[in-house]
Motif scaffolding. Sequence first.
Motif, mmCIF file in Angstrom:
data_model
loop_
_atom_site.group_PDB
_atom_site.id
_atom_site.type_symbol
_atom_site.label_atom_id
_atom_site.label_comp_id
_atom_site.label_asym_id
_atom_site.label_seq_id
_atom_site.Cartn_x
_atom_site.Cartn_y
_atom_site.Cartn_z
ATOM 1 N N GLY A 42 29.150 14.565 40.601
ATOM 2 C CA GLY A 42 30.534 14.885 40.899
ATOM 3 C C GLY A 42 31.056 15.888 40.135
ATOM 4 N N PHE A 43 30.952 15.976 38.774
ATOM 5 C CA PHE A 43 31.611 17.025 37.916
ATOM 6 C C PHE A 43 30.999 18.352 38.352
ATOM 7 N N GLY A 44 29.620 18.276 38.406
ATOM 8 C CA GLY A 44 28.767 19.394 38.726
ATOM 9 C C GLY A 44 29.526 20.027 40.102
ATOM 10 N N VAL A 45 29.574 19.002 41.158
ATOM 11 C CA VAL A 45 30.116 19.708 42.627
ATOM 12 C C VAL A 45 31.387 20.416 42.322
ATOM 13 N N ILE A 46 32.299 19.477 41.511
ATOM 14 C CA ILE A 46 33.622 20.207 41.477
ATOM 15 C C ILE A 46 33.498 21.522 40.896
ATOM 16 N N ALA A 47 32.815 21.516 39.755
ATOM 17 C CA ALA A 47 32.658 22.873 39.104
ATOM 18 C C ALA A 47 32.128 23.915 40.034
ATOM 19 N N ALA A 48 31.154 23.562 40.801
ATOM 20 C CA ALA A 48 30.487 24.719 41.325
ATOM 21 C C ALA A 48 31.457 25.150 42.685
ATOM 22 N N SER A 49 32.338 24.162 43.207
ATOM 23 C CA SER A 49 33.205 24.640 44.374
ATOM 24 C C SER A 49 34.316 25.391 43.759
ATOM 25 N N ALA A 50 34.917 24.836 42.627
ATOM 26 C CA ALA A 50 35.758 25.790 41.933
ATOM 27 C C ALA A 50 35.481 27.405 41.411
ATOM 28 N N GLN A 65 41.039 33.132 53.507
ATOM 29 C CA GLN A 65 40.192 32.803 54.838
ATOM 30 C C GLN A 65 38.934 32.619 54.665
ATOM 31 N N SER A 66 38.285 33.924 54.000
ATOM 32 C CA SER A 66 36.696 33.773 53.810
ATOM 33 C C SER A 66 36.051 32.577 53.257
ATOM 34 N N ALA A 67 36.948 32.308 52.103
ATOM 35 C CA ALA A 67 36.637 30.925 51.342
ATOM 36 C C ALA A 67 36.504 29.846 52.548
ATOM 37 N N ALA A 68 37.578 29.882 53.113
ATOM 38 C CA ALA A 68 37.884 28.499 54.081
ATOM 39 C C ALA A 68 36.638 28.463 55.112
ATOM 40 N N ILE A 69 36.072 29.832 55.555
ATOM 41 C CA ILE A 69 35.057 29.661 56.757
ATOM 42 C C ILE A 69 33.869 29.344 56.195
ATOM 43 N N ILE A 70 33.535 30.064 54.823
ATOM 44 C CA ILE A 70 32.200 29.896 54.312
ATOM 45 C C ILE A 70 32.118 28.235 53.891
ATOM 46 N N GLY A 71 33.219 27.739 53.232
ATOM 47 C CA GLY A 71 33.113 26.206 52.918
ATOM 48 C C GLY A 71 32.742 25.523 54.118
ATOM 49 N N GLY A 72 33.626 25.845 55.486
ATOM 50 C CA GLY A 72 33.352 25.101 56.554
ATOM 51 C C GLY A 72 31.876 25.295 56.994
ATOM 52 N N CYS A 73 31.208 26.396 56.934
ATOM 53 C CA CYS A 73 29.975 26.587 57.238
ATOM 54 C C CYS A 73 28.868 25.771 56.481
ATOM 55 N N VAL A 74 29.214 25.655 55.116
ATOM 56 C CA VAL A 74 28.247 24.814 54.307
ATOM 57 C C VAL A 74 28.459 23.104 54.707
ATOM 58 N N PHE A 75 29.894 23.035 55.083
ATOM 59 C CA PHE A 75 30.005 21.754 55.418
ATOM 60 C C PHE A 75 29.475 21.335 56.682
ATOM 61 N N GLY A 76 29.305 22.194 57.670
ATOM 62 C CA GLY A 76 28.420 21.843 58.768
ATOM 63 C C GLY A 76 27.260 21.779 58.576
ATOM 64 N N LEU A 77 26.579 22.858 57.815
ATOM 65 C CA LEU A 77 25.199 22.488 57.456
ATOM 66 C C LEU A 77 24.977 21.236 56.727
ATOM 67 N N GLY A 78 25.403 20.729 55.968
ATOM 68 C CA GLY A 78 25.424 19.470 55.283
ATOM 69 C C GLY A 78 25.236 18.303 56.612
ATOM 70 N N THR A 95 25.166 16.622 48.776
ATOM 71 C CA THR A 95 25.837 17.694 48.135
ATOM 72 C C THR A 95 26.346 19.045 48.890
ATOM 73 N N LEU A 96 25.863 19.492 49.892
ATOM 74 C CA LEU A 96 26.443 20.488 50.610
ATOM 75 C C LEU A 96 27.881 20.070 51.354
ATOM 76 N N ILE A 97 27.876 18.734 51.827
ATOM 77 C CA ILE A 97 28.924 18.351 52.409
ATOM 78 C C ILE A 97 30.062 18.515 51.447
ATOM 79 N N LEU A 98 29.888 17.997 50.477
ATOM 80 C CA LEU A 98 30.868 17.942 49.182
ATOM 81 C C LEU A 98 31.260 19.322 48.708
ATOM 82 N N LEU A 132 31.054 10.020 55.036
ATOM 83 C CA LEU A 132 29.768 10.736 55.528
ATOM 84 C C LEU A 132 28.826 10.944 54.377
ATOM 85 N N ALA A 133 29.561 11.277 53.413
ATOM 86 C CA ALA A 133 28.599 11.458 52.116
ATOM 87 C C ALA A 133 28.442 10.124 51.206
#
Length: 326
Positions: A42-50, A65-78, A95-98, A132-133
């Motif tokens: 959990g802490f690793g995911v938060i640190a990696a996302s930030a 906007q790019s960060a939001a789009i990339i995050g959405g793509c990673v979420f979709g891949l998860g 992990t990818l969903i988070l 989901l996760a």
Amino acid sequence: MKITLDLSKLLEQGKITAADAERLKALAATETGNLGLNILTGFGVIAASAGAVAVMLTAFDFTAQSAAIIGGCVFGLGLLLLLARGEMVSLLSQTLILIGALTGGAGLLILEDGSLRAAAFVTAVLAVTAVLARSSLMAALAVVSLAGCLGARTGYIHAMYSLSIQEPLVTVVLFSGLAFALYLISQQVRADYERISLAAARMSLVLVNFGFWIGSLWGDRLRLYRYIVYNDPKGGPDFTAHGAVIPPYVFSIGWAVALIAAGVWGVKSGRRWVVNLAAVFGGIHFYTQWFEHLGANAFSVLAGGILLIVIAFALRTLNRKPSPAS
């Protein structure tokens, strides 16, 4: 539901056999290991996302906007990987969903300058992600994000932390109802989802106490009500920064009653977490009101310290008692 057992004492009393004790110890060791891994992840995911958002916005000169789009793509891949089987693929998918949800949500909030629309959308995404996760962390963050929709904020300035609750009454009522609803849901779902529901319910109870805490100091100016009635962002006519509609003593009394009721219910139902929460915030409530009205002098510090020691001993005694079945 998780309970606490003293295996050594139960073994001495003959209530379990040595084989039972060893089996329960092995199960507990596995659960403890999983808890440690979940916290670390959990802490690793938060640190990696930030860090991902920071790197995209600085080093690579990406936009929010790019960060939001990339995050959405990673979420979709998860989400796509959820269809695959295998423990490692499942872990990667979660992990990818988070990471996708947190990265995309952060980018959206920056892009929308923290608007209510963005906060509500991020809250919904975090809630869906939690299911989901099967993530208790995301469930708790969804509740925190919902509080942000009401204007709740935290802050840090050198050597000083701050907490802001803009709508104490709404916070208390909303999250009390949410905690109760989530508790009822937890009794009807499977173990994984029970854990998620209880995590969100517990975070809701923390926010209820925050609402009471702020209200007991400054009361409630009912800004949301004034905004709806007068359609004025400033709160309507004759609105002042110190013009509390609901006085602080109402929250002080209500908080004390709620803490006692929660503590009694927690004892009867074997919910140690609720009992401990009531004890912790009971101490905070006592100290807040004590020093607010009596001030920090030698007598108040001495008396307050003695009372806190008594409460600590009472709580320690309670925690050593076996929990009733529920």
